[in-house]
Scaffold this active site. Structure first.
Site, mmCIF file in Angstrom:
data_model
loop_
_atom_site.group_PDB
_atom_site.id
_atom_site.type_symbol
_atom_site.label_atom_id
_atom_site.label_comp_id
_atom_site.label_asym_id
_atom_site.label_seq_id
_atom_site.Cartn_x
_atom_site.Cartn_y
_atom_site.Cartn_z
ATOM 1 N N THR A 208 0.851 -1.181 0.000
ATOM 2 C CA THR A 208 0.000 0.000 0.000
ATOM 3 C C THR A 208 0.890 1.235 0.000
ATOM 4 O O THR A 208 1.980 1.207 0.564
ATOM 5 C CB THR A 208 -0.827 -0.060 1.299
ATOM 6 N N GLY A 260 -1.115 -2.005 6.533
ATOM 7 C CA GLY A 260 -1.129 -3.224 7.343
ATOM 8 C C GLY A 260 -2.498 -3.868 7.349
ATOM 9 O O GLY A 260 -3.315 -3.640 6.445
#
Ligand code: ASP
Length: 345
Positions: A208, A260
């Site tokens: 990400t 995460g």
């Protein structure tokens, strides 16, 4: 009488100082800064792999830095930095997005302006080349904060953003990663060691992406963009497009972007938690990020956080199970720096 006039003058001076500072006329000089992340990792990179990713992250920082240097806004700097990483197949955002369990690429992104506290986000988009631009459209042109699915794709198209088909997002390494995840019947973070426990994939993956910035006017902004987790259920939305979970900015405290286990970051309200710990518990931006990461880990989550406070101090934290978080920082007039989980070999 003389004493009365004197104290009246003092009162008037105090009142004007209060007024000046409340209207921010006593302009402070802010040192602009941009910070980015490209996800956390449990994987070591070879020298060659390292250089490939470092190049894109430097380009990303430079794109943001150029805008800040010219006096541009933190919002524009964040968008420019994220777009560079979205256009690279190396990150789990835009072009390099991971696959859902049904073989789609569904994109999530968000943007927050710390000055106005306006925010925009899109989720589950399938055709938007640069999801961060669509988040800006939600923020500027709609009465909403988060638009998902077909509605997000339509909004982007109607506003002239570049539209692509699902094939654009196909990359061999992400497709292989989906096969690995299916074999292990797991939903994988891009940082999970598929290759180690399955012995199939050979490529290390970056994750990400996020960017946060402080501009010369003291305005903070945060942006996050992702393809989510590999083998996620179709329709699953992670923390990245949830304001307060994966992304947050408020001029009174901090700008934050997370990466995460999104399903846990949502439950911790992680990005806002960093702001709260900074604002109410008076923790430093570094400590606030570390404390929040501990809360994520306590619920079984893994990942990292980048943050900048209203004075330009930065905070980085990641869970101990990862080698670290790929991140970088650029200040005006200085060479952008990239920090890697493992030392260059
Ligand atoms: N937070 C993202 C999600 O759960 C994934 C990641 O950061 O790697 O969708």
């Amino acid at each position: 009488m003389k004493l009365l006039i004197k104290s009246k003058n003092i009162l008037l001076t105090l009142a004007s100082i209060a007024l000046l500072s409340s209207t921010n006329v006593l302009a402070k000089n802010f040192e602009p800064v941009i910070v980015i992340h490209g996800g956390t990792s449990g994987l070591g990179l070879t020298e060659e792999e390292f250089i490939k990713r470092e190049k894109v992250m430097k380009e990303s920082l430079k794109a943001g830095q150029n805008i800040l240097e010219k006096g541009g806004s933190s919002v524009d700097a964040v968008i420019a930095a994220i777009k560079v990483m979205e256009n690279s197949p190396e990150f789990n955002a835009g072009k390099g997005a991971v696959f859902t369990s049904d073989g789609f690429n569904e994109l999530d992104a968000s943007l927050m302006d710390g000055k106005s506290l306006n925010a925009g986000a899109i989720a589950m988009a399938r055709t938007i080349k640069n999801p961060i631009e669509a988040a800006k459209i939600v923020m500027d042109k709609t009465p909403h904060t988060l638009i998902a699915g077909e509605g997000a794709d339509k909004l982007a198209k109607n506003n002239g953003l570049e539209i692509v088909n699902q094939k654009y997002f196909y990359t061999d390494h992400r497709y292989k990663q989906l096969q690995d995840a299916k074999k292990s019947k797991k939903v994988l973070l891009d940082s999970d060691k598929a290759k180690a426990h399955l012995g199939i994939s050979t490529e290390p993956y970056l994750g990400t992406v996020g960017a946060i910035a402080l501009d010369k006017n003291g305005n903070l902004a945060a942006g996050t963009s992702t393809g989510g987790t590999t083998n996620k259920m179709t329709g699953r939305i992670g923390d990245s497009p949830i304001i307060g979970a994966g992304n947050y900015a408020n001029n009174d405290s901090v700008a934050v972007s997370c990466t995460g286990t999104g399903d846990i970051y949502i439950r911790v309200a992680a990005a806002h938690e960093v702001a709260s710990l900074y604002k109410y518990k008076k923790l430093s931006v570094q400590k606030a990020a570390e404390e929040t990461i501990k809360e994520v880990a306590e619920l079984g989550g893994t990942g990292g956080i980048i943050s900048i406070d209203k004075n330009g101090k930065v905070g980085y934290a990641w869970t101990k199970d990862k080698l670290g978080m790929y991140h970088g920082e650029a200040r005006i007039g200085k060479e952008p720096k990239i920090f890697w989980p493992v030392d260059k070999k």
